[in-house]
Scaffold this motif. Structure first.
Motif, mmCIF file in Angstrom:
data_model
loop_
_atom_site.group_PDB
_atom_site.id
_atom_site.type_symbol
_atom_site.label_atom_id
_atom_site.label_comp_id
_atom_site.label_asym_id
_atom_site.label_seq_id
_atom_site.Cartn_x
_atom_site.Cartn_y
_atom_site.Cartn_z
ATOM 1 N N ILE A 115 8.577 -6.430 6.343
ATOM 2 C CA ILE A 115 7.501 -6.919 5.485
ATOM 3 C C ILE A 115 6.459 -5.810 5.405
ATOM 4 O O ILE A 115 5.860 -5.436 6.416
ATOM 5 N N VAL A 116 6.285 -5.229 4.240
ATOM 6 C CA VAL A 116 5.314 -4.154 4.019
ATOM 7 C C VAL A 116 4.606 -4.496 2.723
ATOM 8 O O VAL A 116 5.112 -4.237 1.631
ATOM 9 N N THR A 117 3.420 -5.101 2.829
ATOM 10 C CA THR A 117 2.875 -5.718 1.628
ATOM 11 C C THR A 117 1.350 -5.712 1.585
ATOM 12 O O THR A 117 0.684 -5.855 2.609
ATOM 13 N N VAL A 118 0.815 -5.543 0.391
ATOM 14 C CA VAL A 118 -0.610 -5.746 0.171
ATOM 15 C C VAL A 118 -0.903 -7.208 -0.139
ATOM 16 O O VAL A 118 -2.067 -7.598 -0.247
ATOM 17 N N HIS A 119 0.150 -7.997 -0.259
ATOM 18 C CA HIS A 119 0.011 -9.441 -0.469
ATOM 19 C C HIS A 119 0.374 -10.156 0.823
ATOM 20 O O HIS A 119 1.377 -10.869 0.905
ATOM 21 N N GLY A 120 -0.466 -9.973 1.831
ATOM 22 C CA GLY A 120 -0.195 -10.557 3.135
ATOM 23 C C GLY A 120 -0.263 -12.062 3.156
ATOM 24 O O GLY A 120 0.162 -12.687 4.136
ATOM 25 N N GLU A 121 -0.793 -12.663 2.099
ATOM 26 C CA GLU A 121 -0.815 -14.125 2.029
ATOM 27 C C GLU A 121 0.573 -14.711 1.808
ATOM 28 O O GLU A 121 0.777 -15.915 1.991
ATOM 29 N N LEU A 158 3.836 -14.998 3.459
ATOM 30 C CA LEU A 158 4.130 -14.783 4.876
ATOM 31 C C LEU A 158 5.366 -13.928 5.112
ATOM 32 O O LEU A 158 5.384 -13.102 6.026
ATOM 33 N N HIS A 159 6.407 -14.127 4.335
ATOM 34 C CA HIS A 159 7.624 -13.324 4.467
ATOM 35 C C HIS A 159 7.874 -12.594 3.148
ATOM 36 O O HIS A 159 8.908 -12.766 2.505
ATOM 37 N N ASN A 160 6.954 -11.736 2.785
ATOM 38 C CA ASN A 160 7.022 -11.036 1.505
ATOM 39 C C ASN A 160 8.007 -9.873 1.592
ATOM 40 O O ASN A 160 7.820 -8.953 2.391
ATOM 41 N N ASN A 161 9.054 -9.913 0.801
ATOM 42 C CA ASN A 161 10.064 -8.856 0.795
ATOM 43 C C ASN A 161 10.069 -8.078 -0.519
ATOM 44 O O ASN A 161 11.099 -7.540 -0.938
ATOM 45 N N GLN A 162 8.923 -7.997 -1.178
ATOM 46 C CA GLN A 162 8.762 -7.199 -2.384
ATOM 47 C C GLN A 162 7.988 -5.921 -2.018
ATOM 48 O O GLN A 162 7.049 -5.969 -1.222
ATOM 49 N N TYR A 163 8.376 -4.794 -2.612
ATOM 50 C CA TYR A 163 7.780 -3.521 -2.202
ATOM 51 C C TYR A 163 7.314 -2.671 -3.388
ATOM 52 O O TYR A 163 7.092 -1.479 -3.240
ATOM 53 N N HIS A 164 7.117 -3.294 -4.534
ATOM 54 C CA HIS A 164 6.836 -2.530 -5.744
ATOM 55 C C HIS A 164 5.346 -2.378 -6.033
ATOM 56 O O HIS A 164 4.962 -1.634 -6.933
ATOM 57 N N HIS A 165 4.508 -3.072 -5.283
ATOM 58 C CA HIS A 165 3.078 -3.047 -5.605
ATOM 59 C C HIS A 165 2.452 -1.692 -5.280
ATOM 60 O O HIS A 165 2.765 -1.067 -4.263
ATOM 61 N N GLU A 166 1.547 -1.259 -6.125
ATOM 62 C CA GLU A 166 0.796 -0.033 -5.872
ATOM 63 C C GLU A 166 -0.257 -0.279 -4.800
ATOM 64 O O GLU A 166 -0.805 -1.375 -4.683
ATOM 65 N N LEU A 167 -0.531 0.759 -4.010
ATOM 66 C CA LEU A 167 -1.554 0.677 -2.976
ATOM 67 C C LEU A 167 -2.905 1.046 -3.585
ATOM 68 O O LEU A 167 -3.066 2.135 -4.134
ATOM 69 N N GLN A 168 -3.848 0.144 -3.474
ATOM 70 C CA GLN A 168 -5.196 0.376 -3.977
ATOM 71 C C GLN A 168 -6.151 0.550 -2.800
ATOM 72 O O GLN A 168 -5.952 -0.030 -1.731
ATOM 73 N N LEU A 169 -7.209 1.322 -2.993
ATOM 74 C CA LEU A 169 -8.091 1.673 -1.884
ATOM 75 C C LEU A 169 -8.737 0.459 -1.216
ATOM 76 O O LEU A 169 -9.034 0.488 -0.032
ATOM 77 N N GLY A 170 -8.936 -0.629 -1.928
ATOM 78 C CA GLY A 170 -9.569 -1.807 -1.330
ATOM 79 C C GLY A 170 -8.610 -2.751 -0.640
ATOM 80 O O GLY A 170 -9.037 -3.772 -0.072
ATOM 81 N N ASP A 171 -7.312 -2.415 -0.668
ATOM 82 C CA ASP A 171 -6.295 -3.322 -0.135
ATOM 83 C C ASP A 171 -6.177 -3.238 1.379
ATOM 84 O O ASP A 171 -6.398 -2.192 2.002
ATOM 85 N N LEU A 206 -0.302 -5.247 5.185
ATOM 86 C CA LEU A 206 0.266 -5.972 6.326
ATOM 87 C C LEU A 206 1.691 -5.492 6.527
ATOM 88 O O LEU A 206 2.510 -5.559 5.602
ATOM 89 N N VAL A 207 1.992 -5.001 7.726
ATOM 90 C CA VAL A 207 3.313 -4.449 8.029
ATOM 91 C C VAL A 207 3.903 -5.182 9.232
ATOM 92 O O VAL A 207 3.392 -5.086 10.350
ATOM 93 N N ASP A 208 4.964 -5.922 8.983
ATOM 94 C CA ASP A 208 5.701 -6.658 10.016
ATOM 95 C C ASP A 208 7.094 -6.046 10.040
ATOM 96 O O ASP A 208 7.919 -6.317 9.165
ATOM 97 N N ALA A 209 7.353 -5.173 11.030
ATOM 98 C CA ALA A 209 8.610 -4.426 11.058
ATOM 99 C C ALA A 209 9.016 -4.148 12.501
ATOM 100 O O ALA A 209 8.186 -3.718 13.306
#
Length: 465
Positions: free
Chosen positions: A225-231, A233-246, A249-252
Protein backbone atom coordinates in the motif's frame (compact mmCIF):
# COMPACT_ATOMS: atom_id res chain seq x y z
CA UNK A 1 12.17 -25.57 -5.12
CA UNK A 2 15.25 -23.94 -6.60
CA UNK A 3 18.80 -24.96 -5.88
CA UNK A 4 19.50 -21.32 -4.95
CA UNK A 5 16.99 -21.43 -2.11
CA UNK A 6 18.37 -24.77 -0.96
CA UNK A 7 21.85 -23.23 -0.65
CA UNK A 8 20.65 -20.33 1.50
CA UNK A 9 19.16 -22.57 4.19
CA UNK A 10 20.95 -24.34 7.03
CA UNK A 11 19.99 -28.04 6.97
CA UNK A 12 20.90 -28.95 10.54
CA UNK A 13 19.12 -26.00 12.11
CA UNK A 14 16.11 -26.44 9.83
CA UNK A 15 15.80 -30.18 10.43
CA UNK A 16 16.12 -29.80 14.19
CA UNK A 17 13.51 -27.05 14.36
CA UNK A 18 11.07 -29.05 12.23
CA UNK A 19 11.59 -32.15 14.37
CA UNK A 20 10.71 -30.23 17.52
CA UNK A 21 7.56 -28.84 15.87
CA UNK A 22 6.48 -32.33 14.81
CA UNK A 23 7.08 -33.69 18.30
CA UNK A 24 4.99 -30.89 19.82
CA UNK A 25 2.18 -31.66 17.40
CA UNK A 26 2.34 -35.35 18.34
CA UNK A 27 1.72 -34.41 21.96
CA UNK A 28 -1.46 -32.59 20.96
CA UNK A 29 -3.03 -35.10 18.54
CA UNK A 30 -2.89 -38.89 18.30
CA UNK A 31 -3.99 -39.42 14.70
CA UNK A 32 -2.19 -39.26 11.34
CA UNK A 33 -2.14 -35.97 9.41
CA UNK A 34 -1.66 -35.12 5.73
CA UNK A 35 -0.77 -31.60 4.61
CA UNK A 36 -0.49 -30.36 1.04
CA UNK A 37 1.84 -27.64 -0.22
CA UNK A 38 -0.43 -26.54 -3.08
CA UNK A 39 0.10 -25.90 -6.77
CA UNK A 40 0.75 -22.86 -8.90
CA UNK A 41 -2.21 -21.41 -10.80
CA UNK A 42 -2.23 -20.50 -14.47
CA UNK A 43 -2.33 -16.79 -15.14
CA UNK A 44 -3.60 -16.91 -18.72
CA UNK A 45 -2.24 -20.17 -20.17
CA UNK A 46 -0.84 -23.26 -18.41
CA UNK A 47 2.86 -22.46 -18.78
CA UNK A 48 2.46 -18.87 -17.54
CA UNK A 49 1.68 -19.11 -13.83
CA UNK A 50 1.24 -16.78 -10.90
CA UNK A 51 4.14 -16.93 -8.44
CA UNK A 52 3.80 -20.03 -6.31
CA UNK A 53 3.32 -19.70 -2.57
CA UNK A 54 3.18 -22.89 -0.48
CA UNK A 55 0.53 -23.43 2.20
CA UNK A 56 1.68 -21.91 5.49
CA UNK A 57 0.67 -24.99 7.46
CA UNK A 58 2.80 -27.15 5.16
CA UNK A 59 5.68 -24.69 5.49
CA UNK A 60 5.51 -24.78 9.28
CA UNK A 61 6.27 -28.51 9.37
CA UNK A 62 8.14 -29.03 6.07
CA UNK A 63 10.20 -25.85 6.09
CA UNK A 64 10.70 -25.51 2.33
CA UNK A 65 8.35 -24.02 -0.30
CA UNK A 66 7.98 -27.25 -2.27
CA UNK A 67 5.42 -27.16 -5.04
CA UNK A 68 3.06 -30.07 -5.70
CA UNK A 69 4.11 -31.97 -2.57
CA UNK A 70 2.50 -33.45 0.53
CA UNK A 71 3.64 -34.65 3.92
CA UNK A 72 2.26 -37.17 6.38
CA UNK A 73 2.81 -36.56 10.09
CA UNK A 74 2.29 -39.34 12.62
CA UNK A 75 3.74 -39.75 16.12
CA UNK A 76 6.39 -37.14 15.41
CA UNK A 77 7.52 -38.76 12.16
CA UNK A 78 7.42 -37.06 8.76
CA UNK A 79 6.93 -38.75 5.41
CA UNK A 80 7.48 -36.67 2.28
CA UNK A 81 5.58 -37.27 -0.96
CA UNK A 82 6.79 -35.60 -4.14
CA UNK A 83 8.02 -36.54 -7.58
CA UNK A 84 11.53 -35.99 -8.81
CA UNK A 85 11.74 -33.51 -11.65
CA UNK A 86 11.54 -35.06 -15.09
CA UNK A 87 14.60 -35.13 -17.32
CA UNK A 88 12.82 -32.81 -19.76
CA UNK A 89 12.28 -30.15 -17.08
CA UNK A 90 16.03 -29.53 -16.85
CA UNK A 91 15.81 -27.76 -20.22
CA UNK A 92 13.60 -25.05 -18.71
CA UNK A 93 14.41 -25.11 -15.01
CA UNK A 94 17.90 -26.55 -14.69
CA UNK A 95 18.91 -29.39 -12.40
CA UNK A 96 16.71 -29.52 -9.30
CA UNK A 97 17.30 -31.28 -5.96
CA UNK A 98 16.01 -34.84 -5.78
CA UNK A 99 13.25 -36.01 -3.47
CA UNK A 100 15.78 -37.84 -1.32
CA UNK A 101 18.04 -34.80 -1.01
CA UNK A 102 15.10 -32.65 0.10
CA UNK A 103 13.95 -35.35 2.53
CA UNK A 104 17.38 -35.35 4.14
CA UNK A 105 17.43 -31.57 4.44
CA UNK A 106 14.10 -31.35 6.24
CA UNK A 107 14.73 -34.44 8.38
CA UNK A 108 12.02 -36.60 6.80
CA UNK A 109 11.85 -40.18 8.03
CA UNK A 110 10.82 -41.49 4.61
CA UNK A 111 10.12 -40.18 1.11
CA UNK A 112 7.94 -41.56 -1.69
CA UNK A 113 6.64 -40.49 -5.11
CA UNK A 114 3.17 -38.99 -5.31
CA UNK A 115 1.77 -42.19 -6.80
CA UNK A 116 1.94 -43.74 -3.33
CA UNK A 117 0.22 -40.87 -1.56
CA UNK A 118 -3.37 -42.10 -1.70
CA UNK A 119 -2.60 -45.55 -0.33
CA UNK A 120 -0.67 -44.17 2.64
CA UNK A 121 -2.73 -41.16 3.81
CA UNK A 122 -6.34 -42.17 3.21
CA UNK A 123 -7.30 -42.05 6.91
CA UNK A 124 -5.48 -38.78 7.68
CA UNK A 125 -6.86 -35.53 9.05
CA UNK A 126 -6.05 -32.41 7.05
CA UNK A 127 -6.64 -28.68 6.63
CA UNK A 128 -7.99 -27.08 3.48
CA UNK A 129 -5.47 -25.69 0.99
CA UNK A 130 -6.40 -22.36 -0.59
CA UNK A 131 -5.99 -23.13 -4.32
CA UNK A 132 -8.89 -24.97 -5.94
CA UNK A 133 -6.76 -27.55 -7.76
CA UNK A 134 -5.18 -28.70 -4.51
CA UNK A 135 -8.57 -28.75 -2.77
CA UNK A 136 -9.81 -31.12 -5.44
CA UNK A 137 -6.66 -33.22 -5.09
CA UNK A 138 -7.12 -33.43 -1.32
CA UNK A 139 -10.70 -34.62 -1.73
CA UNK A 140 -9.69 -37.24 -4.30
CA UNK A 141 -6.87 -38.63 -2.19
CA UNK A 142 -8.84 -38.71 1.06
CA UNK A 143 -12.09 -39.70 -0.69
CA UNK A 144 -14.14 -37.11 1.18
CA UNK A 145 -15.06 -33.45 1.10
CA UNK A 146 -12.66 -31.11 2.91
CA UNK A 147 -14.32 -28.26 4.80
CA UNK A 148 -12.89 -24.87 5.65
CA UNK A 149 -12.21 -24.09 9.30
CA UNK A 150 -15.72 -22.85 10.07
CA UNK A 151 -17.18 -26.13 8.82
CA UNK A 152 -14.47 -28.57 9.95
CA UNK A 153 -15.42 -31.45 12.25
CA UNK A 154 -13.85 -34.38 14.04
CA UNK A 155 -10.13 -34.87 13.59
CA UNK A 156 -9.89 -32.06 11.04
CA UNK A 157 -11.19 -29.59 13.62
CA UNK A 158 -8.92 -31.03 16.32
CA UNK A 159 -5.97 -30.60 13.95
CA UNK A 160 -6.87 -26.96 13.30
CA UNK A 161 -6.93 -26.29 17.05
CA UNK A 162 -3.57 -28.05 17.48
CA UNK A 163 -1.88 -26.12 14.66
CA UNK A 164 -3.30 -22.85 15.97
CA UNK A 165 -1.89 -23.64 19.42
CA UNK A 166 1.58 -24.30 17.99
CA UNK A 167 1.69 -21.37 15.59
CA UNK A 168 0.30 -18.91 18.16
CA UNK A 169 3.81 -18.46 19.56
CA UNK A 170 7.14 -18.61 17.75
CA UNK A 171 10.22 -20.74 18.33
CA UNK A 172 13.80 -19.51 17.91
CA UNK A 173 14.01 -20.59 14.26
CA UNK A 174 10.84 -18.66 13.40
CA UNK A 175 11.94 -15.56 15.31
CA UNK A 176 15.23 -15.52 13.40
CA UNK A 177 13.29 -15.51 10.12
CA UNK A 178 10.89 -12.85 11.39
CA UNK A 179 13.81 -10.63 12.39
CA UNK A 180 15.27 -11.02 8.91
CA UNK A 181 11.95 -10.07 7.31
CA UNK A 182 11.72 -7.03 9.59
CA UNK A 183 15.26 -5.89 8.82
CA UNK A 184 14.75 -5.99 5.06
CA UNK A 185 11.37 -4.30 5.41
CA UNK A 186 13.02 -1.45 7.31
CA UNK A 187 15.56 -1.03 4.51
CA UNK A 188 12.74 -1.07 1.95
CA UNK A 189 10.75 1.60 3.78
CA UNK A 190 13.87 3.77 4.06
CA UNK A 191 14.35 3.43 0.31
CA UNK A 192 10.77 4.58 -0.19
CA UNK A 193 11.37 7.63 1.97
CA UNK A 194 14.49 8.53 0.02
CA UNK A 195 12.71 8.03 -3.30
CA UNK A 196 9.97 10.46 -2.28
CA UNK A 197 12.42 13.36 -2.72
CA UNK A 198 12.28 13.02 -6.51
CA UNK A 199 9.32 10.71 -7.22
CA UNK A 200 6.42 12.04 -9.23
CA UNK A 201 3.93 9.23 -8.53
CA UNK A 202 3.11 6.64 -5.90
CA UNK A 203 4.31 3.97 -8.33
CA UNK A 204 7.86 5.32 -8.25
CA UNK A 205 7.99 5.08 -4.46
CA UNK A 206 6.56 1.58 -4.60
CA UNK A 207 9.23 0.58 -7.11
CA UNK A 208 12.00 1.79 -4.80
CA UNK A 209 10.54 -0.17 -1.88
CA UNK A 210 10.04 -3.43 -3.72
CA UNK A 211 13.43 -3.20 -5.43
CA UNK A 212 15.05 -3.62 -2.00
CA UNK A 213 12.90 -6.68 -1.32
CA UNK A 214 13.81 -8.23 -4.66
CA UNK A 215 17.51 -7.44 -4.19
CA UNK A 216 17.37 -9.48 -0.97
CA UNK A 217 15.74 -12.41 -2.79
CA UNK A 218 12.44 -11.75 -1.05
CA UNK A 219 8.96 -10.88 -2.14
CA UNK A 220 6.16 -8.79 -0.70
CA UNK A 221 4.27 -10.40 2.17
CA UNK A 222 1.13 -8.73 0.81
CA UNK A 223 0.26 -6.23 -1.88
CA UNK A 224 2.08 -3.05 -0.93
CA UNK A 225 0.00 0.00 0.00
CA UNK A 226 1.71 3.19 -1.20
CA UNK A 227 -0.87 5.92 -1.39
CA UNK A 228 -1.70 9.57 -0.92
CA UNK A 229 -5.26 8.38 -0.32
CA UNK A 230 -4.64 6.85 3.08
CA UNK A 231 -8.35 6.96 3.84
CA UNK A 232 -8.67 3.89 1.58
CA UNK A 233 -7.44 1.30 4.07
CA UNK A 234 -6.17 -1.27 1.56
CA UNK A 235 -5.48 1.00 -1.40
CA UNK A 236 -3.72 -0.87 -4.21
CA UNK A 237 -3.73 1.95 -6.77
CA UNK A 238 -0.41 3.65 -7.57
CA UNK A 239 -1.16 6.13 -10.34
CA UNK A 240 -1.72 9.28 -8.28
CA UNK A 241 0.74 12.14 -8.57
CA UNK A 242 2.57 13.23 -5.43
CA UNK A 243 1.69 16.78 -4.43
CA UNK A 244 3.66 18.82 -1.90
CA UNK A 245 0.74 19.06 0.55
CA UNK A 246 0.07 15.31 0.56
CA UNK A 247 0.73 12.72 3.19
CA UNK A 248 2.01 9.41 1.79
CA UNK A 249 0.90 6.29 3.68
CA UNK A 250 3.16 3.29 3.05
CA UNK A 251 2.19 -0.15 4.36
CA UNK A 252 4.78 -2.59 2.99
CA UNK A 253 6.51 -5.67 4.36
CA UNK A 254 8.67 -8.49 3.05
CA UNK A 255 8.31 -12.25 3.11
CA UNK A 256 11.39 -14.45 3.42
CA UNK A 257 12.05 -17.34 1.04
CA UNK A 258 10.66 -19.71 3.68
CA UNK A 259 7.46 -17.69 4.08
CA UNK A 260 7.89 -15.58 7.23
CA UNK A 261 6.43 -12.07 7.07
CA UNK A 262 6.93 -8.51 8.28
CA UNK A 263 4.33 -5.74 8.26
CA UNK A 264 5.29 -2.06 8.66
CA UNK A 265 3.38 1.16 8.07
CA UNK A 266 4.77 4.66 8.13
CA UNK A 267 3.16 7.91 7.03
CA UNK A 268 5.19 10.90 5.90
CA UNK A 269 4.80 14.26 4.23
CA UNK A 270 5.66 14.29 0.53
CA UNK A 271 7.24 17.71 0.95
CA UNK A 272 9.39 16.49 3.82
CA UNK A 273 7.57 18.74 6.30
CA UNK A 274 4.28 17.99 8.05
CA UNK A 275 1.78 20.83 8.11
CA UNK A 276 0.55 21.94 11.57
CA UNK A 277 -2.73 20.05 11.13
CA UNK A 278 -0.95 16.91 9.89
CA UNK A 279 1.48 17.11 12.79
CA UNK A 280 -1.34 17.47 15.32
CA UNK A 281 -3.14 14.34 14.13
CA UNK A 282 0.09 12.38 13.68
CA UNK A 283 1.08 13.11 17.27
CA UNK A 284 -2.23 11.66 18.49
CA UNK A 285 -1.73 8.46 16.51
CA UNK A 286 1.88 8.18 17.68
CA UNK A 287 0.89 8.64 21.31
CA UNK A 288 -1.65 5.82 20.97
CA UNK A 289 0.98 3.67 19.23
CA UNK A 290 3.59 4.24 21.94
CA UNK A 291 1.20 3.74 24.85
CA UNK A 292 -0.15 0.48 23.39
CA UNK A 293 3.36 -0.96 23.03
CA UNK A 294 4.28 0.17 26.54
CA UNK A 295 1.20 -1.60 27.89
CA UNK A 296 1.95 -4.97 26.29
CA UNK A 297 3.15 -7.86 28.43
CA UNK A 298 2.16 -11.52 28.85
CA UNK A 299 -1.37 -11.93 30.16
CA UNK A 300 -2.68 -8.57 28.93
CA UNK A 301 -5.84 -8.83 26.86
CA UNK A 302 -5.31 -7.70 23.26
CA UNK A 303 -8.79 -6.16 23.20
CA UNK A 304 -7.70 -3.93 26.06
CA UNK A 305 -4.74 -2.80 23.95
CA UNK A 306 -7.23 -1.89 21.23
CA UNK A 307 -9.41 0.03 23.67
CA UNK A 308 -6.34 1.85 24.98
CA UNK A 309 -5.68 3.10 21.45
CA UNK A 310 -9.33 4.04 21.01
CA UNK A 311 -9.35 6.09 24.23
CA UNK A 312 -6.11 7.87 23.37
CA UNK A 313 -7.38 8.79 19.90
CA UNK A 314 -10.69 9.98 21.33
CA UNK A 315 -8.88 12.05 23.96
CA UNK A 316 -6.61 13.62 21.36
CA UNK A 317 -9.54 14.50 19.11
CA UNK A 318 -11.37 16.05 22.05
CA UNK A 319 -8.28 18.15 22.81
CA UNK A 320 -8.24 19.32 19.17
CA UNK A 321 -11.94 20.18 19.30
CA UNK A 322 -12.94 17.60 16.68
CA UNK A 323 -14.88 15.47 19.18
CA UNK A 324 -16.95 16.68 22.12
CA UNK A 325 -17.40 14.82 25.38
CA UNK A 326 -15.66 12.50 27.78
CA UNK A 327 -13.18 10.22 25.91
CA UNK A 328 -14.27 7.10 27.81
CA UNK A 329 -17.92 7.79 27.01
CA UNK A 330 -17.05 8.49 23.38
CA UNK A 331 -15.36 5.08 23.09
CA UNK A 332 -18.34 3.39 24.73
CA UNK A 333 -20.56 4.85 22.02
CA UNK A 334 -17.96 3.99 19.32
CA UNK A 335 -17.50 7.61 18.25
CA UNK A 336 -13.74 7.00 17.91
CA UNK A 337 -14.47 4.48 15.14
CA UNK A 338 -15.59 7.31 12.88
CA UNK A 339 -11.85 7.95 12.50
CA UNK A 340 -10.29 4.65 13.71
CA UNK A 341 -12.59 1.95 12.32
CA UNK A 342 -10.23 -1.04 12.24
CA UNK A 343 -8.65 -3.13 14.98
CA UNK A 344 -5.33 -2.31 16.61
CA UNK A 345 -3.57 -5.13 14.76
CA UNK A 346 -3.26 -8.87 14.26
CA UNK A 347 -1.07 -11.93 14.66
CA UNK A 348 2.02 -12.06 12.44
CA UNK A 349 4.03 -15.09 11.35
CA UNK A 350 3.97 -17.25 8.25
CA UNK A 351 0.98 -15.24 7.10
CA UNK A 352 0.89 -11.48 7.38
CA UNK A 353 -2.52 -11.95 9.03
CA UNK A 354 -1.42 -15.15 10.64
CA UNK A 355 -3.77 -18.13 10.43
CA UNK A 356 -6.73 -16.10 9.23
CA UNK A 357 -7.56 -18.97 6.88
CA UNK A 358 -8.86 -20.48 10.16
CA UNK A 359 -11.30 -17.59 10.47
CA UNK A 360 -11.64 -16.39 14.07
CA UNK A 361 -10.75 -19.79 15.50
CA UNK A 362 -7.10 -18.76 15.89
CA UNK A 363 -7.60 -15.08 16.59
CA UNK A 364 -10.34 -15.41 19.20
CA UNK A 365 -9.97 -17.35 22.44
CA UNK A 366 -12.44 -20.24 22.97
CA UNK A 367 -15.90 -18.99 23.82
CA UNK A 368 -15.33 -15.54 22.34
CA UNK A 369 -17.05 -14.16 19.27
CA UNK A 370 -16.71 -11.01 17.23
CA UNK A 371 -18.63 -8.04 18.52
CA UNK A 372 -21.27 -6.41 16.36
CA UNK A 373 -20.21 -3.02 17.71
CA UNK A 374 -19.00 -0.43 15.19
CA UNK A 375 -15.84 0.10 17.24
CA UNK A 376 -14.97 -3.58 17.86
CA UNK A 377 -16.26 -5.50 14.85
CA UNK A 378 -12.96 -5.41 12.95
CA UNK A 379 -10.79 -6.58 15.85
CA UNK A 380 -8.77 -9.49 14.42
CA UNK A 381 -7.28 -10.76 17.69
CA UNK A 382 -9.09 -11.21 21.00
CA UNK A 383 -6.89 -13.27 23.31
CA UNK A 384 -4.64 -12.74 26.28
CA UNK A 385 -1.10 -12.15 25.03
CA UNK A 386 1.51 -14.88 25.50
CA UNK A 387 5.29 -14.93 25.50
CA UNK A 388 6.45 -15.70 21.96
CA UNK A 389 3.49 -14.11 20.18
CA UNK A 390 4.23 -11.58 17.44
CA UNK A 391 1.54 -8.97 16.93
CA UNK A 392 1.19 -5.73 15.02
CA UNK A 393 0.28 -2.47 16.69
CA UNK A 394 -1.19 -0.09 14.12
CA UNK A 395 -3.46 2.72 15.31
CA UNK A 396 -4.66 5.18 12.72
CA UNK A 397 -6.77 8.18 11.83
CA UNK A 398 -8.76 8.30 8.60
CA UNK A 399 -11.37 10.51 7.00
CA UNK A 400 -13.29 7.84 5.13
CA UNK A 401 -16.10 9.38 3.04
CA UNK A 402 -18.22 6.22 3.26
CA UNK A 403 -18.20 6.58 7.06
CA UNK A 404 -18.29 10.34 7.54
CA UNK A 405 -20.94 10.93 4.88
CA UNK A 406 -23.19 8.10 6.04
CA UNK A 407 -26.52 9.70 6.97
CA UNK A 408 -27.29 7.36 9.86
CA UNK A 409 -23.90 7.91 11.47
CA UNK A 410 -24.02 11.67 11.01
CA UNK A 411 -27.35 11.65 12.83
CA UNK A 412 -26.12 9.34 15.60
CA UNK A 413 -22.89 11.23 16.22
CA UNK A 414 -24.04 14.71 15.19
CA UNK A 415 -23.80 16.09 18.74
CA UNK A 416 -20.28 14.79 19.43
CA UNK A 417 -18.51 15.75 16.18
CA UNK A 418 -17.58 19.33 15.43
CA UNK A 419 -17.82 19.13 11.67
CA UNK A 420 -16.59 22.67 11.09
CA UNK A 421 -13.48 22.00 13.15
CA UNK A 422 -12.93 18.69 11.34
CA UNK A 423 -12.97 20.54 8.00
CA UNK A 424 -9.83 22.39 9.09
CA UNK A 425 -7.96 19.06 8.91
CA UNK A 426 -8.82 18.31 5.29
CA UNK A 427 -5.15 17.72 4.45
CA UNK A 428 -5.17 14.61 6.68
CA UNK A 429 -6.77 11.84 4.64
CA UNK A 430 -5.15 8.96 6.47
CA UNK A 431 -2.35 8.28 8.96
CA UNK A 432 -1.26 4.88 10.23
CA UNK A 433 1.81 3.89 12.25
CA UNK A 434 2.50 0.14 12.47
CA UNK A 435 5.21 -1.91 14.13
CA UNK A 436 5.83 -5.61 14.72
CA UNK A 437 5.94 -6.39 18.44
CA UNK A 438 7.27 -9.63 19.94
CA UNK A 439 5.92 -10.43 23.41
CA UNK A 440 8.74 -11.51 25.70
CA UNK A 441 8.75 -12.84 29.25
CA UNK A 442 9.38 -9.34 30.57
CA UNK A 443 7.43 -7.21 28.09
CA UNK A 444 8.14 -6.55 24.43
CA UNK A 445 10.73 -6.34 21.70
CA UNK A 446 9.79 -4.18 18.72
CA UNK A 447 11.36 -5.95 15.74
CA UNK A 448 10.82 -2.89 13.54
CA UNK A 449 12.01 -0.26 16.04
CA UNK A 450 14.98 0.77 13.86
CA UNK A 451 12.58 2.57 11.51
CA UNK A 452 11.78 5.90 13.20
CA UNK A 453 8.28 6.97 14.11
CA UNK A 454 9.02 10.47 15.42
CA UNK A 455 8.18 13.30 13.04
CA UNK A 456 11.59 14.95 13.29
CA UNK A 457 13.44 11.72 12.45
CA UNK A 458 11.10 10.94 9.55
CA UNK A 459 11.50 14.44 8.15
CA UNK A 460 15.27 13.99 8.26
CA UNK A 461 15.00 10.72 6.33
CA UNK A 462 12.82 12.36 3.69
CA UNK A 463 15.08 15.37 3.28
CA UNK A 464 18.29 13.34 3.42
CA UNK A 465 19.83 15.60 6.06
Amino acid sequence: MSAAIMRTLHPITLAEALKVRREKLARLVDFPIALWSGRSSARNFPANTYPFRASSHFLYFAGLPLENAAICLEQGKLTLFMDDASAASALWHGELPTRNAIAQQIGADAAYPLAQLQAMVKDCATVLVQDSASCHWQSQVLNRAIASADGAKGNDLALIHAIATLRMTHDAAAIAELRHAADVSIQAQQAGMAATRTAKTEAEVRAAIEQVMMANNMTTAYTSIVTVHGEVLHNNQYHHELQLGDLLLVDAGTETTSGWAADITRTWAVSGKFSPTQRAIYDIVLLAHDLCIATIKPGVEYQEIHLTAARMIAEGLVDLGILRGNPTDLVEMDAHALFFPHGIGHLLGLDVHDMEDFGDLAGYAPGRQRSDRFGLGYLRLNRPLQTGMLVTIEPGFYQVPAILNDRARREKYGDVVNWDRLAEFSDVRGIRIEDDVLITATGTEVLTAALPTRIEAIEQLISGN
